[in-house]
Write a protein that holds these residues in place. Structure first.
Motif, short mmCIF file in Angstrom:
data_model
loop_
_atom_site.label_atom_id
_atom_site.label_comp_id
_atom_site.label_asym_id
_atom_site.label_seq_id
_atom_site.Cartn_x
_atom_site.Cartn_y
_atom_site.Cartn_z
N UNK A 1 -0.36 49.94 13.87
CA UNK A 1 0.16 50.72 12.84
C UNK A 1 0.00 52.26 12.99
N UNK A 2 1.11 53.10 12.60
CA UNK A 2 0.98 54.40 12.72
C UNK A 2 1.35 54.85 13.89
N UNK A 3 2.37 54.76 14.79
CA UNK A 3 2.88 55.07 16.04
C UNK A 3 3.72 56.37 16.22
N UNK A 4 3.94 56.91 15.23
CA UNK A 4 4.91 58.18 14.95
C UNK A 4 3.99 59.38 15.34
N UNK A 5 2.66 59.28 15.67
CA UNK A 5 1.94 60.65 16.16
C UNK A 5 0.49 60.21 16.62
N UNK B 1 4.70 48.46 17.51
CA UNK B 1 4.50 49.86 16.93
C UNK B 1 4.95 49.74 15.35
N UNK B 2 4.17 49.89 14.41
CA UNK B 2 4.55 49.98 13.08
C UNK B 2 4.56 51.19 12.56
N UNK B 3 5.75 51.79 11.89
CA UNK B 3 5.95 53.29 11.31
C UNK B 3 6.66 53.18 10.21
N UNK C 1 9.41 48.41 17.86
CA UNK C 1 8.93 48.91 16.47
C UNK C 1 9.26 47.99 15.27
N UNK C 2 8.70 48.11 14.36
CA UNK C 2 8.85 47.37 12.93
C UNK C 2 8.46 48.54 12.04
N UNK C 3 9.40 48.46 10.86
CA UNK C 3 9.13 49.27 9.78
C UNK C 3 8.12 48.89 8.90
N UNK C 4 7.16 49.87 8.43
CA UNK C 4 6.12 49.67 7.63
C UNK C 4 5.63 50.85 6.71
N UNK C 5 5.83 50.92 5.65
CA UNK C 5 5.42 51.85 4.78
C UNK C 5 3.99 51.36 4.01
#
Length: 322
Positions: free
Chosen positions: A28-32, A51-53, A78-82
């Motif tokens: 989780x948290x693969x945007x930075x 990667x979840x973002x 990637x998968x979407x995850x908030x």
């Protein structure tokens, strides 16, 4: 446990000579920051990384190097995850379950720090709701996808020393809000969650580990006021100096992500399961800490009865039993 690794070891150091071909990992948290480096290192050694973002466009831009360096059959999707929305968390978990492919490791890396007072979509205090409850629901919903011999790795923090969890007032309804106390509560929760998850799943060979990546300058400090980080470091160095210790030094991102990949694939499971680690080592329990960056873990963060109580409270808050 002594393994030759330490504070300056990088992801490539701890994975040297290791082939992860055929392994599959959720991060989780693969945007930075740490999430990107963790994904890069694992894919470069042959792992299939999911990667979840929350922001997929941002994550897409941030992970070009992950795809570029994937080797030995490694790959990235990637998968979407908030994590601040349990609707999003449950949708992500449902999609992964429907896909059905198993994971050798789930690395709960995403998080927020020192946010202004606020609430998630479900009404939980932002840091506790995002850092702990979002991961609590996600990991428990997909626990059946973690293979025997697999691991859950919770990225916690030395910030757990600022506060134990408050099971009577988790959302600061009666307590004055302090962003660092709230962060501390959420990071203690990350550790306690690993303790109880490990207890519940170790009989089938699945272990859980919590860790402190070290002090790293990433987007995590974006909610701090100008000069606040510098002042905090000055206070820490004054404490260290008074104790005759060398000054604090930030880690690089590859050094910070090293403990995550070490805990997921290198460390012996029986030595790290249910434990808290830092600098690619198992940390010692100590309640007499010189400064917030001194090595060690508070005893309340590893207390098994405390972990059970947090689990029960978390189930109550999210309205699910696991």
């Amino acid at each position: 446990m002594t393994n030759g690794f330490g504070a300056t070891s990088t992801t490539d150091d701890v994975l040297a000579g290791i082939d992860l071909s055929g392994k599959r990992v959720l991060i989780t948290g693969v945007s930075a920051g740490l999430g990107v480096e963790t994904a890069r290192a694992l894919a470069a050694h042959g792992a299939q990384v999911v990667g979840a973002a929350r922001d997929l466009a941002k994550a897409e831009r941030a992970t070009n190097e992950v795809r570029a360096q994937a080797a030995n059959g490694g790959g990235f999707e990637m998968v979407e995850l908030n994590l601040a929305s349990l609707e999003s968390v449950r949708a992500c978990a449902d999609a992964l379950l429907a896909d059905g492919r198993r994971f050798d490791a789930v690395i709960a890396n995403a998080g927020v720090m020192r946010t202004p007072f606020g609430h998630t979509a479900d009404g939980f205090e932002t840091q506790f709701g995002t850092n702990h409850l979002g991961h609590f629901v996600l990991a428990n919903r997909i626990a059946s996808l973690i293979v025997p011999g697999g691991r859950l790795v919770n990225v916690a923090s030395s910030g757990h020393r600022y506060s134990d969890v408050d099971l009577d007032d988790p959302n600061f309804e009666r307590t004055p809000y302090d962003p660092m106390i709230a962060y501390g509560r959420s990071k203690t929760a990350n550790i306690l969650f690993a303790v109880e998850f490990d207890q519940r799943h170790k009989a089938r060979g699945v272990r859980a580990i919590a860790l402190h990546p070290g002090g790293i300058q990433t987007e995590l400090d974006r909610h701090m006021a100008p000069g606040e980080l510098e002042n905090l470091v000055a206070q820490i160095n004054a404490q260290l100096g008074a104790a005759g210790r060398p000054p604090f030094q930030f880690k690089t991102i590859p050094q910070g992500a090293a403990t995550s990949v070490w805990a997921a694939f290198v460390a012996p499971a029986e030595e790290v399961g249910g434990r808290y680690c830092e600098n690619s080592q198992v940390s010692q329990i100590t309640d007499a800490l010189i400064s917030p960056v001194s090595p060690g873990v508070r005893s309340y963060a590893l207390d098994p009865e405390h972990a059970k109580a947090l689990w029960a409270k978390s189930e109550e808050l999210v309205g699910e039993r696991f």
